[in-house]
Motif scaffolding. Sequence first.
Motif, PDB file in Angstrom:
ATOM      1  N   ASP A  11      -7.243  -6.549   5.818  1.00 15.21           N
ATOM      2  CA  ASP A  11      -6.135  -5.715   5.383  1.00 15.21           C
ATOM      3  C   ASP A  11      -6.396  -4.241   5.688  1.00 15.21           C
ATOM      4  OD1 ASP A  11      -5.025  -8.003   4.488  1.00 15.21           O
ATOM      5  OD2 ASP A  11      -5.252  -7.577   2.353  1.00 15.21           O
ATOM      6  N   THR A  13      -5.044  -0.174   4.688  1.00 13.11           N
ATOM      7  CA  THR A  13      -4.424   0.609   3.624  1.00 13.11           C
ATOM      8  C   THR A  13      -3.619   1.733   4.252  1.00 13.11           C
ATOM      9  OG1 THR A  13      -6.234   0.144   2.094  1.00 13.11           O
ATOM     10  CG2 THR A  13      -4.812   2.017   1.576  1.00 13.11           C
ATOM     11  N   ASP A  84       6.530  -0.778  -1.011  1.00  9.86           N
ATOM     12  CA  ASP A  84       5.154  -0.444  -1.391  1.00  9.86           C
ATOM     13  C   ASP A  84       5.120   0.639  -2.462  1.00  9.86           C
ATOM     14  OD1 ASP A  84       4.207  -2.289   0.360  1.00  9.86           O
ATOM     15  OD2 ASP A  84       3.442  -0.865   1.844  1.00  9.86           O
ATOM     16  N   ASN A  89       1.793  -0.668  -4.122  1.00  6.05           N
ATOM     17  CA  ASN A  89       0.912  -1.392  -3.196  1.00  6.05           C
ATOM     18  C   ASN A  89       0.920  -0.699  -1.836  1.00  6.05           C
ATOM     19  OD1 ASN A  89      -0.615  -3.423  -1.920  1.00  6.05           O
ATOM     20  ND2 ASN A  89       1.258  -4.435  -1.234  1.00  6.05           N
ATOM     21  N   ARG A  90      -0.251  -0.357  -1.327  1.00  3.90           N
ATOM     22  CA  ARG A  90      -0.338   0.333  -0.042  1.00  3.90           C
ATOM     23  C   ARG A  90      -0.997  -0.506   1.044  1.00  3.90           C
ATOM     24  NH1 ARG A  90      -2.018   6.660  -1.232  1.00  3.90           N
ATOM     25  NH2 ARG A  90      -0.160   7.221  -2.424  1.00  3.90           N
ATOM     26  N   THR A  91      -1.316  -1.722   0.741  1.00  4.47           N
ATOM     27  CA  THR A  91      -2.013  -2.545   1.729  1.00  4.47           C
ATOM     28  C   THR A  91      -1.030  -3.230   2.673  1.00  4.47           C
ATOM     29  OG1 THR A  91      -2.020  -4.480   0.257  1.00  4.47           O
ATOM     30  CG2 THR A  91      -3.922  -2.984   0.141  1.00  4.47           C
ATOM     31  N   HIS A 172     -10.609   1.115   6.855  1.00  3.26           N
ATOM     32  CA  HIS A 172      -9.329   0.577   7.306  1.00  3.26           C
ATOM     33  C   HIS A 172      -8.166   1.358   6.704  1.00  3.26           C
ATOM     34  CE1 HIS A 172     -10.488  -3.672   8.915  1.00  3.26           C
ATOM     35  NE2 HIS A 172     -11.235  -2.714   9.423  1.00  3.26           N
ATOM     36  N   LYS A 173      -8.405   2.619   6.369  1.00  2.00           N
ATOM     37  CA  LYS A 173      -7.349   3.465   5.828  1.00  2.00           C
ATOM     38  C   LYS A 173      -6.568   4.107   6.970  1.00  2.00           C
ATOM     39  CE  LYS A 173      -9.447   4.600   1.362  1.00  2.00           C
ATOM     40  NZ  LYS A 173      -9.899   5.699   0.470  1.00  2.00           N
TER      41      LYS A 173
END
Length: 319
Positions: A11, A13, A84, A89-91, A172-173
């Motif tokens: 995932d 972000t 989101d 939720n930001r994923t 993974h941002k």
Amino acid sequence: MDEDNRTLPSDFTLIGLFTHSKTSGFLFSFICIIFFMAILANGLMIFLIHIDPHLHTPMYFLLSHLSFIDMMYISTIVPKMLVDYLFGNRTISFIACTAQYFLYMGFVGAEFFLLGLMAYDRYVAICNPLRYPVLMSRRVCWMILVCSWFGGALDSFLLTPITMSLPFCASHKINHFFCEAPTMLRLACGDKAAYEMVMYVCCVMMLLLPFSVVITSYAQILITVHQMKSAEGKKKAFATCSSHMIVVTLFYGAALYTYMLPPSYHTPLKDKVFSAFYTILTPLLNPVIYSLRNRDVTGALRRVLARCNGVYVKPREEC
């Protein structure tokens, strides 16, 4: 050592646009209004062009497909962002990010080509008006659409596998509000030479080639208009082209910054602003510009409203 800094696809972000709590509520409402207005305005444009016989011309045929593309690519980005924010939720999963990237590149690529080829329609209308029915026949219009969608699809099928197969670093941002090419490239580790080469070729194909068609077409138009003796003819020619030129300038200008300028000119904030401009605002501005500056579209709207009220409105006569 380099292998330890790489992770398997997982995932991501999305940092998003709603990063400041004081303004996030207002920004959410603003984007939500823009999204629904863009869907409504483009849907209305398609409806009017389909239902009004006076708009059954090559220019409006192409314009209806431009509105369809605008509806599609704003829908690949904004709904996810709004949902989101509502649910905190930001994923975004690797598969969802890949799908969003693929669809976005395809729709935007198709719009680049379509806007460029629509300049040819304006060139024929002004420089070769007597041959317009032949040079812009139904077959030619469908060829323009096929070329536009083929260019967008080629862009997606070339860039998506290369981008999403790159090894991504531990972080993974994504400092953006969707999975856009330059931002994804900054997360990648290892050798990016192959990707950068393909990206360069795609940018030349997607931006510079259509833009060269626009420049060539409008150079010929300016020469033709300059040679006109009638002031009314010049005014009508400029009115015919002005809407398309405004849309091209807004869309291509923001895209040229995003994809053609060196990384040293980019910052996360600038990237978000320019991306928001041509992915969120432009789909709303396109139908607004074409409708407000076009008496044919406003006339069609009046006729539809009058028909609903049982009143006959005489079509405007051409000068």
